[in-house]
Design a protein around this motif. Structure first.
Motif, PDB file in Angstrom:
ATOM      1  N   VAL A 147      -6.848   6.604  -1.453  1.00 51.55           N
ATOM      2  CA  VAL A 147      -6.158   7.043  -2.667  1.00 51.55           C
ATOM      3  C   VAL A 147      -5.234   8.226  -2.403  1.00 51.55           C
ATOM      4  CG1 VAL A 147      -7.938   6.174  -4.219  1.00 51.55           C
ATOM      5  CG2 VAL A 147      -7.964   8.571  -3.544  1.00 51.55           C
ATOM      6  N   ASN A 148      -5.399   8.896  -1.269  1.00 51.09           N
ATOM      7  CA  ASN A 148      -4.571  10.060  -0.968  1.00 51.09           C
ATOM      8  C   ASN A 148      -3.462   9.785   0.036  1.00 51.09           C
ATOM      9  OD1 ASN A 148      -5.570  12.547  -2.413  1.00 51.09           O
ATOM     10  ND2 ASN A 148      -7.479  11.642  -1.676  1.00 51.09           N
ATOM     11  N   ALA A 149      -3.352   8.549   0.490  1.00 49.61           N
ATOM     12  CA  ALA A 149      -2.313   8.223   1.462  1.00 49.61           C
ATOM     13  C   ALA A 149      -1.953   6.751   1.363  1.00 49.61           C
ATOM     14  CB  ALA A 149      -2.806   8.538   2.874  1.00 49.61           C
ATOM     15  N   LEU A 150      -0.735   6.467   1.698  1.00 52.59           N
ATOM     16  CA  LEU A 150      -0.298   5.079   1.762  1.00 52.59           C
ATOM     17  C   LEU A 150      -0.500   4.583   3.183  1.00 52.59           C
ATOM     18  CD1 LEU A 150       3.070   5.344  -0.169  1.00 52.59           C
ATOM     19  CD2 LEU A 150       0.968   4.272  -0.965  1.00 52.59           C
ATOM     20  N   ASP A 151      -0.882   3.325   3.315  1.00 53.49           N
ATOM     21  CA  ASP A 151      -0.924   2.725   4.636  1.00 53.49           C
ATOM     22  C   ASP A 151       0.047   1.540   4.639  1.00 53.49           C
ATOM     23  OD1 ASP A 151      -2.229   0.537   3.468  1.00 53.49           O
ATOM     24  OD2 ASP A 151      -4.188   1.111   4.225  1.00 53.49           O
ATOM     25  N   GLU A 152       0.244   0.965   5.792  1.00 56.17           N
ATOM     26  CA  GLU A 152       1.241  -0.100   5.919  1.00 56.17           C
ATOM     27  C   GLU A 152       0.925  -1.297   5.036  1.00 56.17           C
ATOM     28  OE1 GLU A 152       4.560  -2.081   6.621  1.00 56.17           O
ATOM     29  OE2 GLU A 152       4.212  -0.017   7.225  1.00 56.17           O
ATOM     30  N   SER A 153      -0.349  -1.659   4.884  1.00 55.75           N
ATOM     31  CA  SER A 153      -0.686  -2.816   4.048  1.00 55.75           C
ATOM     32  C   SER A 153      -0.347  -2.545   2.584  1.00 55.75           C
ATOM     33  CB  SER A 153      -2.153  -3.208   4.199  1.00 55.75           C
ATOM     34  OG  SER A 153      -2.991  -2.214   3.668  1.00 55.75           O
ATOM     35  N   MET A 154      -0.550  -1.310   2.123  1.00 57.78           N
ATOM     36  CA  MET A 154      -0.195  -0.971   0.737  1.00 57.78           C
ATOM     37  C   MET A 154       1.320  -1.032   0.540  1.00 57.78           C
ATOM     38  SD  MET A 154      -2.821   2.215   0.299  1.00 57.78           S
ATOM     39  CE  MET A 154      -2.415   2.653  -1.376  1.00 57.78           C
ATOM     40  N   LEU A 155       2.051  -0.515   1.521  1.00 58.89           N
ATOM     41  CA  LEU A 155       3.510  -0.568   1.431  1.00 58.89           C
ATOM     42  C   LEU A 155       4.005  -2.011   1.453  1.00 58.89           C
ATOM     43  CD1 LEU A 155       4.368   2.397   3.822  1.00 58.89           C
ATOM     44  CD2 LEU A 155       4.626   2.353   1.332  1.00 58.89           C
ATOM     45  N   GLN A 156       3.391  -2.847   2.290  1.00 57.30           N
ATOM     46  CA  GLN A 156       3.795  -4.250   2.366  1.00 57.30           C
ATOM     47  C   GLN A 156       3.508  -4.969   1.054  1.00 57.30           C
ATOM     48  OE1 GLN A 156       5.532  -5.689   4.977  1.00 57.30           O
ATOM     49  NE2 GLN A 156       5.814  -7.310   3.471  1.00 57.30           N
ATOM     50  N   GLN A 157       2.352  -4.719   0.447  1.00 57.18           N
ATOM     51  CA  GLN A 157       2.035  -5.324  -0.850  1.00 57.18           C
ATOM     52  C   GLN A 157       3.049  -4.916  -1.903  1.00 57.18           C
ATOM     53  OE1 GLN A 157      -1.996  -4.024  -1.624  1.00 57.18           O
ATOM     54  NE2 GLN A 157      -2.822  -6.040  -1.124  1.00 57.18           N
ATOM     55  N   ALA A 208     -12.252   7.445  -7.653  1.00 55.05           N
ATOM     56  CA  ALA A 208     -11.453   8.380  -6.870  1.00 55.05           C
ATOM     57  C   ALA A 208     -10.045   8.479  -7.444  1.00 55.05           C
ATOM     58  CB  ALA A 208     -11.386   7.917  -5.415  1.00 55.05           C
ATOM     59  N   ALA A 209      -9.527   9.691  -7.466  1.00 52.47           N
ATOM     60  CA  ALA A 209      -8.150   9.937  -7.908  1.00 52.47           C
ATOM     61  C   ALA A 209      -7.487  10.853  -6.885  1.00 52.47           C
ATOM     62  CB  ALA A 209      -8.144  10.582  -9.288  1.00 52.47           C
ATOM     63  N   ALA A 210      -6.248  10.536  -6.557  1.00 49.49           N
ATOM     64  CA  ALA A 210      -5.512  11.314  -5.559  1.00 49.49           C
ATOM     65  C   ALA A 210      -5.357  12.764  -5.993  1.00 49.49           C
ATOM     66  CB  ALA A 210      -4.142  10.692  -5.326  1.00 49.49           C
ATOM     67  N   ILE A 211      -5.322  13.636  -5.025  1.00 48.17           N
ATOM     68  CA  ILE A 211      -5.084  15.054  -5.266  1.00 48.17           C
ATOM     69  C   ILE A 211      -3.576  15.251  -5.380  1.00 48.17           C
ATOM     70  CG2 ILE A 211      -5.223  17.361  -4.261  1.00 48.17           C
ATOM     71  CD1 ILE A 211      -7.785  16.505  -2.885  1.00 48.17           C
ATOM     72  N   SER A 270      -2.546   7.488  -8.218  1.00 43.66           N
ATOM     73  CA  SER A 270      -3.262   6.679  -7.245  1.00 43.66           C
ATOM     74  C   SER A 270      -4.757   6.826  -7.518  1.00 43.66           C
ATOM     75  CB  SER A 270      -2.928   7.136  -5.827  1.00 43.66           C
ATOM     76  OG  SER A 270      -3.619   6.349  -4.887  1.00 43.66           O
ATOM     77  N   GLU A 271      -5.357   5.740  -7.974  1.00 43.42           N
ATOM     78  CA  GLU A 271      -6.786   5.735  -8.286  1.00 43.42           C
ATOM     79  C   GLU A 271      -7.406   4.458  -7.741  1.00 43.42           C
ATOM     80  OE1 GLU A 271      -6.811   6.054 -12.530  1.00 43.42           O
ATOM     81  OE2 GLU A 271      -6.499   8.215 -12.490  1.00 43.42           O
ATOM     82  N   ASP A 272      -8.699   4.525  -7.465  1.00 40.84           N
ATOM     83  CA  ASP A 272      -9.409   3.352  -6.972  1.00 40.84           C
ATOM     84  C   ASP A 272     -10.899   3.566  -7.227  1.00 40.84           C
ATOM     85  OD1 ASP A 272      -9.887   0.910  -5.779  1.00 40.84           O
ATOM     86  OD2 ASP A 272      -8.986   1.437  -3.852  1.00 40.84           O
ATOM     87  N   VAL A 273     -11.673   2.527  -7.044  1.00 42.50           N
ATOM     88  CA  VAL A 273     -13.126   2.618  -7.204  1.00 42.50           C
ATOM     89  C   VAL A 273     -13.811   1.924  -6.031  1.00 42.50           C
ATOM     90  CG1 VAL A 273     -13.085   2.731  -9.720  1.00 42.50           C
ATOM     91  CG2 VAL A 273     -13.308   0.523  -8.600  1.00 42.50           C
ATOM     92  N   LEU A 274     -15.030   2.362  -5.790  1.00 47.76           N
ATOM     93  CA  LEU A 274     -15.910   1.736  -4.810  1.00 47.76           C
ATOM     94  C   LEU A 274     -17.225   1.504  -5.525  1.00 47.76           C
ATOM     95  CD1 LEU A 274     -16.792   0.948  -1.887  1.00 47.76           C
ATOM     96  CD2 LEU A 274     -17.440   3.357  -1.593  1.00 47.76           C
TER      97      LEU A 274
END
Length: 155
Positions: A130-140, A30-33, A13-17
């Motif tokens: 990046v360290n947790a899933l939320d409902e929108s990520m699960l829905q996607q 950012a990279a998940a722990i 799980s990685e992302d950028v800002l």
């Protein structure tokens, strides 16, 4: 272990800002722990003192313990932030990655470095995302999976 042929260890799980600064851009990677083992080894959960009540030793969750517990949680949040943002190669001012007493300073370091309060909020949201899933990520993920299934059946 594999799930549906996928090794979960290989999917990071990685992302950028990206924050604009005039003609420049400040990029937070950012990279998940993967594990909190390092944190728990360096910062064991505080043990409450005990007191005798009717001849029995019981935990005394007094004000001193409450403060120790709060400090422990603050360190854990700081660890989460600096470890997640390690790919960004941040040169912290007062936060020292080898000194757990300084980990709660992540917010102050970002603010004193010139980041605006709302930008710090976005950084915190990046760390959480990046360290947790939320409902929108699960829905996607569900939608993409179901679309792929439908396309495979239509072929």
């Amino acid at each position: 272990m594999k799930i549906g042929g996928i090794d979960p260890n290989l999917v990071k799980s990685e992302d950028v800002l990206v924050l604009p600064r005039g003609g420049e851009r400040i990029v937070f990677k950012a990279a998940a722990i993967a594990s909190y083992d390092e944190f728990y080894d360096r910062c064991p959960y505080p043990k409450p003192p005990t007191k005798l009540v009717k001849g029995q030793a019981v935990e005394d969750r007094n004000a001193d313990f409450a403060m120790a517990e709060k400090n422990w949680y603050d360190k854990k949040v700081g660890f989460l932030v600096f470890k997640t943002l390690e790919p960004s190669r941040i040169e912290w001012d007062t936060l020292k990655t080898d000194d757990s007493q300084t980990w709660p300073r992540w917010h102050e370091d970002l603010a004193s470095g010139g980041l605006l309060p709302r930008e710090i909020d976005w950084i915190w949201q990046l760390v959480q995302r990046v360290n947790a899933l939320d409902e929108s990520m699960l829905q996607q993920a569900r939608d993409a999976f179901l679309l792929g299934q439908a396309q495979a059946q239509g072929s």
